[in-house]
Design an enzyme around this catalytic site. Structure first.
Site, short mmCIF file in Angstrom:
data_model
loop_
_atom_site.label_atom_id
_atom_site.label_comp_id
_atom_site.label_asym_id
_atom_site.label_seq_id
_atom_site.Cartn_x
_atom_site.Cartn_y
_atom_site.Cartn_z
N ASP A 47 0.57 -1.33 0.52
CA ASP A 47 -0.37 -0.09 0.11
C ASP A 47 1.09 1.69 -0.49
OD1 ASP A 47 -2.41 -1.16 -0.44
OD2 ASP A 47 -3.04 -1.02 1.90
N LYS A 74 -6.46 -4.34 -7.41
CA LYS A 74 -6.47 -2.99 -6.53
C LYS A 74 -8.04 -2.96 -7.45
CE LYS A 74 -4.47 -4.00 -2.79
NZ LYS A 74 -4.45 -4.02 -1.57
N ARG A 78 -2.61 -0.48 -10.05
CA ARG A 78 -1.84 0.93 -8.74
C ARG A 78 -0.54 1.15 -9.73
NH1 ARG A 78 -3.29 -0.09 -3.10
NH2 ARG A 78 -5.33 1.39 -3.37
#
Length: 107
Positions: A47, A74, A78
């Site tokens: 993250d 996700k 990303r």
């Protein structure tokens, strides 16, 4: 402890000073020069990939982020989005299925 707290270890490898107290964490940039590039497996702190990618253009050497195929699944891909946005900013970025490398292009 929050899993992403491991990002502070990455910042230390880049030359930052990290101070941890009972109710705070303080990160201070390098006292001399700029941030050093790193080559890091970020699978368990994925993250924070975008955070590292955002400061990578300020480093004195390349930043390689590895083992992050999981961020492709996700709310959006990303990894691809990070690569595309850094390129829009004029950065030299290469990538593969589970990695990206940013070679800083300073203005």
């Amino acid at each position: 402890m929050q899993g992403d707290f491991g990002f502070t270890e990455v910042l230390q490898k880049m030359g930052c000073t990290v101070e941890v107290g009972s109710d705070f964490t303080r990160v201070t940039g390098p006292s001399r020069g700029s941030l050093a590039g790193v080559d890091v497996d970020m699978h368990h702190i994925s993250d924070t990939v975008m955070s590292l990618a955002a400061i990578a253009p300020l480093c004195s050497s390349p930043v390689t982020i590895r083992n992050v195929a999981n961020i492709r699944i996700k709310e959006t891909d990303r990894l691809e989005a990070t690569v595309n946005e850094l390129k829009r900013l004029g950065q030299n970025v290469t990538s593969g299925d589970d990695w990206l490398k940013i070679e800083p292009v300073l203005p």
